[in-house]
Structures are given as structure tokens and as C-alpha cells.
Design an enzyme around this catalytic site. Structure first.
Site, PDB file in Angstrom:
ATOM      1  CB  SER A   1      -0.917   0.020   1.225  1.00 17.24           C
ATOM      2  OG  SER A   1      -1.544   1.290   1.299  1.00 17.24           O
TER       3      SER A   1
ATOM      4  CE  LYS B   1     -11.533  -0.776  -0.508  1.00 20.16           C
ATOM      5  NZ  LYS B   1     -11.485   0.046  -1.709  1.00 20.16           N
TER       6      LYS B   1
ATOM      7  CG  ASP C   1     -12.580   3.425  -2.794  1.00 19.41           C
ATOM      8  OD1 ASP C   1     -11.443   3.909  -2.680  1.00 19.41           O
ATOM      9  OD2 ASP C   1     -12.909   2.341  -2.281  1.00 19.41           O
TER      10      ASP C   1
ATOM     11  N   GLY D   1     -18.536  -5.194 -12.424  1.00 18.89           N
ATOM     12  CA  GLY D   1     -18.133  -5.736 -11.119  1.00 18.89           C
ATOM     13  C   GLY D   1     -18.336  -4.716 -10.009  1.00 18.89           C
TER      14      GLY D   1
HETATM   15  P1  NDP Z   1     -14.597  -7.482 -10.410  1.00 12.14           P
HETATM   16  O1  NDP Z   1     -13.940  -8.812 -10.391  1.00 12.14           O
HETATM   17  O2  NDP Z   1     -15.705  -7.198  -9.444  1.00 12.14           O
HETATM   18  O3  NDP Z   1     -15.194  -7.221 -11.931  1.00 12.14           O
HETATM   19  C1  NDP Z   1     -14.422  -7.466 -13.046  1.00 12.14           C
HETATM   20  C2  NDP Z   1     -15.164  -7.013 -14.330  1.00 12.14           C
HETATM   21  O4  NDP Z   1     -14.218  -7.078 -15.383  1.00 12.14           O
HETATM   22  C3  NDP Z   1     -16.345  -7.877 -14.755  1.00 12.14           C
HETATM   23  O5  NDP Z   1     -17.351  -7.032 -15.275  1.00 12.14           O
HETATM   24  C4  NDP Z   1     -15.752  -8.777 -15.854  1.00 12.14           C
HETATM   25  O6  NDP Z   1     -16.687  -9.175 -16.844  1.00 12.14           O
HETATM   26  C5  NDP Z   1     -14.768  -7.826 -16.476  1.00 12.14           C
HETATM   27  N1  NDP Z   1     -13.647  -8.480 -17.161  1.00 12.14           N
HETATM   28  C6  NDP Z   1     -12.646  -9.220 -16.611  1.00 12.14           C
HETATM   29  N2  NDP Z   1     -11.772  -9.606 -17.550  1.00 12.14           N
HETATM   30  C7  NDP Z   1     -12.221  -9.106 -18.726  1.00 12.14           C
HETATM   31  C8  NDP Z   1     -11.745  -9.159 -20.076  1.00 12.14           C
HETATM   32  N3  NDP Z   1     -10.617  -9.829 -20.410  1.00 12.14           N
HETATM   33  N4  NDP Z   1     -12.458  -8.525 -21.030  1.00 12.14           N
HETATM   34  C9  NDP Z   1     -13.557  -7.832 -20.722  1.00 12.14           C
HETATM   35  N5  NDP Z   1     -14.092  -7.748 -19.472  1.00 12.14           N
HETATM   36  C10 NDP Z   1     -13.414  -8.386 -18.485  1.00 12.14           C
HETATM   37  O7  NDP Z   1     -13.423  -6.418 -10.275  1.00 12.14           O
HETATM   38  P2  NDP Z   1     -13.364  -5.021  -9.455  1.00 12.14           P
HETATM   39  O8  NDP Z   1     -14.542  -4.190  -9.844  1.00 12.14           O
HETATM   40  O9  NDP Z   1     -13.129  -5.292  -8.019  1.00 12.14           O
HETATM   41  O10 NDP Z   1     -12.009  -4.360 -10.028  1.00 12.14           O
HETATM   42  C11 NDP Z   1     -11.904  -4.002 -11.388  1.00 12.14           C
HETATM   43  C12 NDP Z   1     -10.594  -3.239 -11.646  1.00 12.14           C
HETATM   44  O11 NDP Z   1     -10.569  -1.995 -10.971  1.00 12.14           O
HETATM   45  C13 NDP Z   1      -9.337  -4.018 -11.194  1.00 12.14           C
HETATM   46  O12 NDP Z   1      -8.401  -3.951 -12.225  1.00 12.14           O
HETATM   47  C14 NDP Z   1      -8.859  -3.221  -9.969  1.00 12.14           C
HETATM   48  O13 NDP Z   1      -7.444  -3.296  -9.854  1.00 12.14           O
HETATM   49  C15 NDP Z   1      -9.315  -1.808 -10.304  1.00 12.14           C
HETATM   50  N6  NDP Z   1      -9.520  -0.934  -9.113  1.00 12.14           N
HETATM   51  C16 NDP Z   1      -8.793   0.240  -8.993  1.00 12.14           C
HETATM   52  C17 NDP Z   1      -8.982   1.127  -7.917  1.00 12.14           C
HETATM   53  C18 NDP Z   1      -8.135   2.403  -7.816  1.00 12.14           C
HETATM   54  O14 NDP Z   1      -8.085   3.043  -6.741  1.00 12.14           O
HETATM   55  N7  NDP Z   1      -7.520   2.842  -8.871  1.00 12.14           N
HETATM   56  C19 NDP Z   1      -9.976   0.825  -6.846  1.00 12.14           C
HETATM   57  C20 NDP Z   1     -10.700  -0.416  -7.073  1.00 12.14           C
HETATM   58  C21 NDP Z   1     -10.458  -1.249  -8.170  1.00 12.14           C
HETATM   59  P3  NDP Z   1     -17.581 -10.540 -16.709  1.00 12.14           P
HETATM   60  O15 NDP Z   1     -18.771 -10.204 -15.854  1.00 12.14           O
HETATM   61  O16 NDP Z   1     -17.968 -10.859 -18.113  1.00 12.14           O
HETATM   62  O17 NDP Z   1     -16.695 -11.581 -16.087  1.00 12.14           O
END
Ligand code: NDP
Length: 263
Positions: free
Chosen positions: A14, A63, A99, A122
Site C-alpha cells: 500500500s 471494506k 473511492d 463488477g
Molecule cells: P470485479 O472482479 O468485481 O469485476 C471485473 C469485471 O471485469 C467484470 O465485469 C468482468 O466481466 C470484467 N472483465 C474481466 N476480464 C475481462 C476481459 N478480459 N475482457 C472484458 N471484461 C473483463 O473487479 P473489481 O470491480 O473489483 O475491479 C476491477 C478493476 O478496478 C481491477 O483492475 C482493480 O485493480 C481496479 N480498481 C482500482 C482502484 C483504484 O483506486 N484505482 C480501486 C478499485 C479497483 P464478466 O462479468 O464478463 O466476467
């Protein structure tokens, strides 16, 4: 001297201690921010008090546990049931979620955004899409598969899959998928993404620490972008403002927090 911490598992990576300590030192606030590796989220409250903390940030996977640990929830955190910032107010734990607000703060330089296309369905998409809607934006959620879109539909969002997306102009396109995090994938097929981006004004990615294929394509098409570091910065600025009880301008906090990214 007030003590603050970030709770998480893992937590060693972190950047929050660096970010907050640099702001405290630079602004002359008597505070110290450390990290706590917490395995069991149900122990959050007792650990918080045992350490004599004035406030904390909470990261994965605690969280939701943080939401449950609070005596009072304020603002957007109540809508999504997720807390990333806790402040100790006279022995009562007050929970906030900075966030999504941090993201809104990060995209402020883009000016008024009326329509947004959110890629992914997600947890991050849920928080950001809900917050965008609160801001009065017209939100469309595009996801690879249909399953996760049902909940969005039920909450009144426009939704589409790759087969049904209409190619039209959006002010902002945001990638909340994990495509590009550990691979070189775009969040949607290029035949869909390119025409969408060509008609968009801005794009942003939740992923930080690297230039994703999504941001690379956006830049090639001449679009103004923000990466996940801006989102990280935004949530940190707002959390620091709670910790320092509004003593300093957000701009001053942002200035020093941004500076800490250079270390
Ligand atoms: P989730 O696992 O809850 O959701 C992932 C989503 O991504 C789903 O909708 C999934 O689709 C889609 N997905 C995964 N792989 C692919 C692909 N190859 N092509 C297209 N769609 C894809 O993840 P989170 O919401 O928890 O996190 C998402 C991202 O956000 C992560 O990369 C995380 O690191 C980043 N993040 C950054 C933060 C920051 O402070 N900058 C804070 C929180 C998160 P499907 O439903 O079809 O599987």
C-alpha cells in the site's frame, strides 16, 4: 500526535502511508500513518481501539467488514455498503466511502460530463455507476457477459453486451474491468471500442501502475485520459481531509499527495 493506519490483507504494497505522511509533514499536521496487516476483518474494531487510532483506511478484503464495524455511516458509503475510511469521533466510528467520490474529484478537470459509458459490471463499476447517476449523468454499462448486468438493469441503468451496444457519442468512457491488469487485453473487441472512443471526449481507467491497452488506444486516438492513479489520489485527498478535520484546502492536500507519488 494522532495515529492513523491502513488495514488490509495484503497491505505491504500500500502507498497510503507514504501519501498521508507526506501530506501531514508538509502541512505541519501532528499525525503519523502506518499499515496494519489484518487477516480477520471481524477484529477490525477492537484492533482500531487497541492501537488508539484517530482514523483509518480500509482496503481489500475488509471494506464490507469496515461497514459493519462502524457506529454511523455517512454519505455514499450507506448506498453501497462499503467503507474505505473511518474516523474516530469521540469514541464512535464514523464510516465513509471516498473511492467513488475520489473518482468524481479526479475527473473534475474534464468539466461537465453528461453521458458516460462504463465498461465492466463488477464491484468498482457498481460503485462508480451509482455515483455517476447521483451526479445526474446518463450512465450506460457495457459488459462482456449478460449475468452481472441484471442488477444494473433492476436499478434503472442502460445496459448492453458486446452484441447489443449502440455505437454513439459518450462524453466519458471508463474502464472498470480487469482487462489489461495482468494481460494485454482490451476491455471490449477493438471493432466496438475504437468507434466508441473516436466519438468520445474523455476516457479513464481504474487500473494504475501501468499504461493499459485501453489507455494506449485512447491516447493514440487523441483522447484526454486519466489513469487509476488519479482515482487513488482522489480517494486519498478526501480521506486526508476527514483525518485533518477540514483544516486544509483540498488543493493543498492534493498538491503534497501528488508530490508523494514521485518518491
Ligand atoms: P470485479 O472482479 O468485481 O469485476 C471485473 C469485471 O471485469 C467484470 O465485469 C468482468 O466481466 C470484467 N472483465 C474481466 N476480464 C475481462 C476481459 N478480459 N475482457 C472484458 N471484461 C473483463 O473487479 P473489481 O470491480 O473489483 O475491479 C476491477 C478493476 O478496478 C481491477 O483492475 C482493480 O485493480 C481496479 N480498481 C482500482 C482502484 C483504484 O483506486 N484505482 C480501486 C478499485 C479497483 P464478466 O462479468 O464478463 O466476467
Amino acid at each position: 500526535m494522532k495515529l492513523f493506519a491502513i488495514f488490509g490483507d495484503p497491505v505491504a504494497h500500500s502507498r497510503s502511508p507514504l501519501m498521508h505522511n507526506h501530506v501531514f509533514n508538509s502541512l505541519g499536521f501532528k499525525g503519523c500513518y502506518t499499515r496494519v496487516h489484518l487477516k480477520d476483518g471481524s477484529k477490525l474494531k477492537e484492533t482500531f481501539f487497541a492501537l488508539g487510532l484517530s482514523g483509518a483506511n480500509i482496503t481489500v478484503p475488509h471494506k464490507e467488514a469496515a461497514y459493519k464495524a462502524c457506529d454511523e455511516i455517512r454519505g455514499f458509503a450507506g448506498k453501497v455498503g462499503v467503507v474505505n475510511t473511518i474516523v474516530n469521533e469521540n469514541g464512535r466510528l464514523i464510516g465513509y466511502n471516498t473511492d467513488a467520490d475520489g473518482f468524481i474529484y479526479a475527473i473534475k478537470p474534464f468539466g461537465k460530463i453528461n453521458s458516460v459509458l462504463v465498461l465492466g459490471a463488477g464491484g468498482t463499476s457498481k460503485a462508480l455507476s451509482t455515483r455517476f447517476k447521483d451526479e445526474g449523468m446518463k450512465v450506460t454499462v457495457l459488459n462482456r457477459s449478460a449475468g452481472r448486468l441484471e442488477e444494473f438493469k433492476a436499478h434503472g441503468f442502460n445496459t448492453a453486451t458486446w452484441d447489443s451496444i449502440e455505437i454513439k457519442p459518450y462524453d466519458l468512457i471508463v474502464n472498470t474491468t480487469s482487462a489489461g491488469l495482468e494481460d494485454d487485453n482490451l476491455p471490449a473487441p477493438i471493432e466496438i471500442l475504437k468507434p466508441l472512443l473516436q466519438q468520445a471526449s474523455f476516457s479513464a481507467d481504474a487500473i494504475y501502475g501501468k499504461e493499459t491497452p485501453f489507455l494506449k488506444l485512447s491516447k493514440e486516438l487523441g483522447i484526454t485520459t486519466k489513469d487509476g492513479a488519479d482515482m487513488l489520489l482522489g480517494q486519498g485527498v478526501l480521506a486526508n481531509n476527514f483525518f485533518t478535520e477540514g483544516l486544509y484546502d483540498l488543493e493543498a492536500i492534493e498538491h503534497y499527495m501528488k508530490e508523494s507519488f514521485l518518491f
